[in-house]
Write a protein that holds these residues in place. Structure first.
Motif, short mmCIF file in Angstrom:
data_model
loop_
_atom_site.label_atom_id
_atom_site.label_comp_id
_atom_site.label_asym_id
_atom_site.label_seq_id
_atom_site.Cartn_x
_atom_site.Cartn_y
_atom_site.Cartn_z
N ALA A 192 -3.67 -103.83 -2.40
CA ALA A 192 -4.63 -104.65 -2.90
C ALA A 192 -4.62 -105.89 -3.05
CB ALA A 192 -5.19 -103.85 -4.31
N THR A 193 -5.77 -106.59 -2.76
CA THR A 193 -5.71 -108.16 -3.18
C THR A 193 -6.73 -108.54 -3.75
OG1 THR A 193 -5.03 -110.31 -2.13
CG2 THR A 193 -6.58 -108.94 -0.94
N GLY A 194 -6.84 -110.13 -4.22
CA GLY A 194 -8.02 -110.68 -5.19
C GLY A 194 -7.27 -111.04 -6.41
N SER A 216 0.34 -114.10 -14.06
CA SER A 216 -1.02 -114.33 -13.08
C SER A 216 -0.62 -114.37 -11.67
CB SER A 216 -1.89 -115.38 -13.48
OG SER A 216 -2.74 -115.85 -12.26
N GLY A 217 -1.26 -113.44 -10.88
CA GLY A 217 -0.91 -113.04 -9.61
C GLY A 217 -1.70 -114.07 -8.43
N GLY A 218 -2.32 -115.01 -9.02
CA GLY A 218 -2.94 -116.16 -8.31
C GLY A 218 -4.34 -115.42 -7.49
N SER A 219 -4.91 -116.14 -6.66
CA SER A 219 -6.08 -115.74 -5.88
C SER A 219 -5.64 -114.50 -5.30
CB SER A 219 -6.55 -116.94 -5.19
OG SER A 219 -5.80 -117.41 -4.22
N SER A 220 -4.45 -114.40 -4.66
CA SER A 220 -3.94 -113.25 -3.66
C SER A 220 -3.84 -112.05 -4.55
CB SER A 220 -2.87 -113.57 -2.75
OG SER A 220 -3.28 -114.80 -1.81
N SER A 221 -2.91 -112.27 -5.44
CA SER A 221 -2.42 -111.08 -6.27
C SER A 221 -1.97 -110.04 -5.55
CB SER A 221 -3.41 -110.69 -7.39
OG SER A 221 -3.47 -111.88 -8.35
N PHE A 222 -1.39 -109.73 -4.66
CA PHE A 222 -0.69 -108.70 -3.93
C PHE A 222 -0.19 -107.77 -4.48
CE2 PHE A 222 -0.25 -112.46 -0.58
CZ PHE A 222 -1.39 -112.27 0.04
N ARG A 223 -0.66 -106.48 -4.68
CA ARG A 223 -0.31 -105.33 -5.42
C ARG A 223 -0.44 -104.13 -4.68
NH1 ARG A 223 -4.98 -107.88 -6.82
NH2 ARG A 223 -6.58 -106.58 -7.79
N PRO A 224 0.10 -102.89 -5.26
CA PRO A 224 -0.14 -101.71 -4.65
C PRO A 224 -1.63 -101.43 -5.02
CG PRO A 224 2.05 -101.68 -5.89
CD PRO A 224 1.23 -102.93 -6.22
N ALA A 225 -2.40 -100.61 -4.22
CA ALA A 225 -3.48 -100.40 -4.28
C ALA A 225 -3.97 -98.97 -5.18
CB ALA A 225 -4.32 -100.08 -2.74
N ALA A 230 5.51 -91.62 -8.86
CA ALA A 230 6.36 -90.29 -8.84
C ALA A 230 6.31 -89.73 -10.18
CB ALA A 230 7.96 -90.79 -8.64
N THR A 231 6.22 -88.37 -10.29
CA THR A 231 6.16 -87.63 -11.46
C THR A 231 7.11 -88.15 -12.78
OG1 THR A 231 7.50 -85.93 -10.56
CG2 THR A 231 5.21 -85.75 -10.20
N SER A 232 8.31 -88.58 -12.42
CA SER A 232 9.33 -88.82 -13.32
C SER A 232 9.12 -90.19 -13.79
CB SER A 232 10.37 -88.43 -12.67
OG SER A 232 10.68 -89.18 -11.49
N THR A 233 8.00 -91.09 -13.14
CA THR A 233 8.17 -92.60 -13.40
C THR A 233 7.80 -92.63 -14.80
OG1 THR A 233 7.54 -92.92 -11.16
CG2 THR A 233 6.81 -94.71 -12.71
N GLN A 234 8.22 -93.98 -15.58
CA GLN A 234 7.62 -94.60 -16.76
C GLN A 234 6.95 -95.54 -16.42
OE1 GLN A 234 10.81 -95.74 -19.47
NE2 GLN A 234 9.45 -95.54 -21.28
N LYS A 235 5.86 -95.90 -16.54
CA LYS A 235 4.91 -97.14 -16.30
C LYS A 235 5.54 -98.09 -17.50
CE LYS A 235 1.32 -95.47 -13.42
NZ LYS A 235 -0.19 -95.46 -12.95
N ILE A 236 5.56 -99.35 -17.38
CA ILE A 236 5.92 -100.13 -18.24
C ILE A 236 4.83 -101.18 -18.47
CG2 ILE A 236 7.85 -102.16 -19.16
CD1 ILE A 236 8.81 -99.06 -18.67
N ALA A 237 4.26 -101.70 -17.46
CA ALA A 237 3.14 -102.53 -17.53
C ALA A 237 2.31 -102.51 -16.49
CB ALA A 237 3.71 -104.21 -17.76
N LEU A 238 0.93 -102.99 -16.51
CA LEU A 238 -0.02 -102.73 -15.50
C LEU A 238 -0.61 -104.22 -15.42
CD1 LEU A 238 -2.00 -99.43 -17.11
CD2 LEU A 238 -0.07 -99.65 -15.37
N TRP A 239 -1.37 -104.24 -14.33
CA TRP A 239 -2.39 -105.31 -13.82
C TRP A 239 -3.49 -105.12 -14.60
CZ3 TRP A 239 -1.40 -109.44 -10.56
CH2 TRP A 239 -0.45 -109.36 -9.65
N ASP A 240 -4.23 -106.14 -14.62
CA ASP A 240 -5.64 -105.72 -15.55
C ASP A 240 -6.52 -105.03 -14.96
OD1 ASP A 240 -6.44 -107.65 -13.65
OD2 ASP A 240 -6.77 -109.50 -15.08
#
Length: 609
Positions: A192-194, A216-225, A230-240
């Protein structure tokens, strides 16, 4: 500190040979690392971020800088990326120099993964690596395999955009990284971008978030869409917008970290992440965490430094059987022999690694050690018999099979006996590696009237085929017999020795192929006369317990057990004595002789016709 720029790009500085100086953008080739560049690469020259570059004209594939005044005790890290044409380009240099300037690392090395693929041996020089892409990797499959091996050896991998979000061929990892489930964020989810910025911090106390106040990811802010992980993942922080910014997995041997942003800053190109925010600190913290996390020890799936019931539950989920599956990232800790499956051999190693005071629960494994408080890593440690649990189900479908016993390591007159504490005794080594088979089984009374019958089979030279499952044995000998464990006996069974049990069909045995036999179970016989816990020598306790068996006292399960030893342990007569005999004065005399360190008195194996 922002790096010197001109029209939004870093100004590369020339290489310096002054050892005391640090120059931003210092570039030096390290041929000693053994890397050679690929030639004639026809990959797309338009990057995921829209950047372009000409075909590489430099053979430099490694760039290494030691931070000024850096301690040798700090982690050594590497950038493994296909970021641009040459390691001198700002797409490499910007993240590299920020890591150097942090002072958190003893060295920072660039490995140009668009030109060549590092091997696990080359990666082993680093405590952690960060991987990203903008162009195609030289070999995505080989790189995925190498990184999987690196993690299995305890290395830490931080995977960033676009390597964890590109749908373009060659720009995401392949090989076992994908097939064996090492991903934290599935790369097939796309990018994703934007404009976007730091959103919810789910784990504010996590080391990767220490000191991070803004991003801040800037105007591009390239990030996973995708928001999937994975089921065993611990999410630490999110984009807004809810996309994953930081996530970790602690179920692999080494550390797996995902950064959901593109590492070069807006000092490289306007629209990239804002260098006045804490993107550099996120990268630094992620690498430090990946480098310093203690790898999982063998058998420990939850990183609590022990092997217990929680790990047993996970082992049962990971069990594949021999060549019946693969050891994915979260199961490698149970793949003790590193043969890419979790089978009965690994179960025996898991039992040996067990740390709880109580014995591990019984695991239904083909030819597995039976339920026995005297068990070690293998079958029952007995004097004149060996024992193991027969399968309830197996790859051989409980059709008629023969159970083969290999005389693997027999009592020998030396200091190299397989069981510690064995006194000097007869040398049976000439019979090692010969095979015998279980003959027709029979049920025998134990030394106590109240004890269930046990099932045993005498060893013979020729195969005997039948269904050895507990259900079939119960049908033959009745519900009053213990059909979970079968014992074998004969002159070939001597103390202080190692046997290996396998099962095979008639077609398998007649083919003389070793490949069609089941996994082997290792069974060790005990020190002669050592019939009761604690094991390792023959004491007055052993003498008293054989006397108790002579009196007909029952065995009582427990930890430690109570009562008298079963006949399978207390009968110390010569192997010609039938197993339906009662414990008598000969057995008592033999345990007394063993206490006196008189060696095993019997003749042992005889050759087959």
């Amino acid at each position: 500190m922002r790096l010197p720029t001109e029209k939004g790009k870093i100004i590369p500085q020339p290489c310096t040979t002054k050892p005391a100086a640090f120059t931003i953008g210092a570039v030096c080739a390290l041929a000693a690392y053994g890397f050679t560049p690929a030639r004639g690469n026809d990959r797309n020259m338009i990057g995921e971020d829209g950047s372009r570059y000409k075909a590489p004209t430099s053979n430099i594939v490694i760039h290494r800088t030691v931070a000024p005044g850096a301690s040798s005790g700090l982690p050594a890290v590497a950038i493994v990326a296909s970021a641009s044409g040459n390691v001198t380009d700002p797409w490499f240099i910007d993240p590299h120099d920020r890591l150097v300037m942090s002072g958190a690392f003893s060295s920072v090395t660039i490995l140009h993964a668009g030109e060549t693929t590092p091997t696990p041996t080359q990666l082993s020089a680093f405590d952690a690596v960060i991987v990203w892409s903008n162009f195609a990797f030289a070999d995505p499959g080989a790189l995925g395999d190498a990184l999987a091996d690196y993690v299995n050896a305890g290395g830490g991998v931080v995977l960033a955009t676009f390597a964890n979000s590109s749908e373009t061929a060659g720009r995401a990892l392949g090989g076992r990284w994908v097939s064996h489930e090492y991903e934290v964020i599935p790369s097939a989810g796309g990018t994703a971008t934007g404009p976007a910025a730091l959103g919810a911090i789910l784990e504010p106390g996590h080391p990767i978030m220490q000191g991070v106040a803004s991003f801040s990811g800037g105007s591009s802010s390239f990030r996973p869409a995708t928001t999937n992980t994975a089921t065993s993942t611990q999410k630490i922080a999110l984009w807004d917008d809810g996309a994953t910014l930081v996530a970790v997995r602690d179920d692999a041997v080494g550390s797996l970290v995902a950064l959901g942003f593109y590492p070069p800053s807006d000092d490289v190109l306007a629209g990239f992440w804002d260098a006045s925010t804490d993107g550099a600190l996120l990268i630094e913290n992620a690498l430090v965490y990946a480098a310093q996390r203690i790898p999982l020890m063998a058998g420990d799936s939850d990183a609590d430094q022990d092997v217990d019931l929680d790990d047993f539950d996970r082992f049962t989920d990971c069990f594949t059987g021999t060549n019946q599956g693969q050891a994915n990232a979260n199961c490698v800790t149970f793949d003790f022999d590193r043969d890419d499956d979790v089978d009965c051999t690994d179960w025996l190693a898991f039992e040996a690694a067990w740390t709880e005071p109580a014995e591990p629960p019984l695991f239904k494994c083909p030819l597995q050690a039976g339920p026995n408080p005297f068990a070690v890593a293998g079958g029952e440690m007995l004097n004149r018999t060996g024992g193991f649990q027969v399968p309830i189900s197996s790859a051989l479908d409980n059709s008629d099979v023969a159970i083969r016993i290999k005389l693997a390591d027999l009592y020998v007159d030396s200091d190299e006996d397989p069981v510690n504490g064995c006194p000097v005794g007869p040398d049976f080594s000439q019979f090692e590696n010969q095979v015998r088979y279980l003959g027709p089984p029979s049920a025998f009374d134990d030394n106590a009237v109240s004890a269930p019958q046990f099932v045993a089979a005498k060893l013979q030279c020729t195969p005997f085929y039948r269904d050895w499952s507990p259900a079939a044995l119960t049908a033959d000998f009745g519900a009053g017999a213990d059909t979970e464990t079968i014992y074998f006996y004969g002159a070939e069974v001597v103390p202080c020795s190692v046997y290996k049990a396998q099962q095979g069909t008639q077609a398998c045995i007649e083919s003389a192929s070793e490949d069609c036999f089941s996994t082997s179970l290792e069974i060790r016989t005990a020190l002669w006369g050592d019939v009761w816990t604690p094991f390792g020598d023959v004491s007055f306790t052993d003498i008293g317990k054989v006397v108790d068996a002579f009196k007909g006292i029952s065995f009582v399960e427990g930890n430690p057990p109570d009562g008298a030893p079963r006949k399978t342990r207390a009968m110390l007569r010569d192997n010609s004595a039938p197993l339906d005999s009662a414990i008598n004065f000969t057995d008592i005399g033999n345990v007394v002789n063993a206490f006196k360190t008189i060696a095993y008195p019997e003749d042992g194996p005889a050759s087959c016709p």
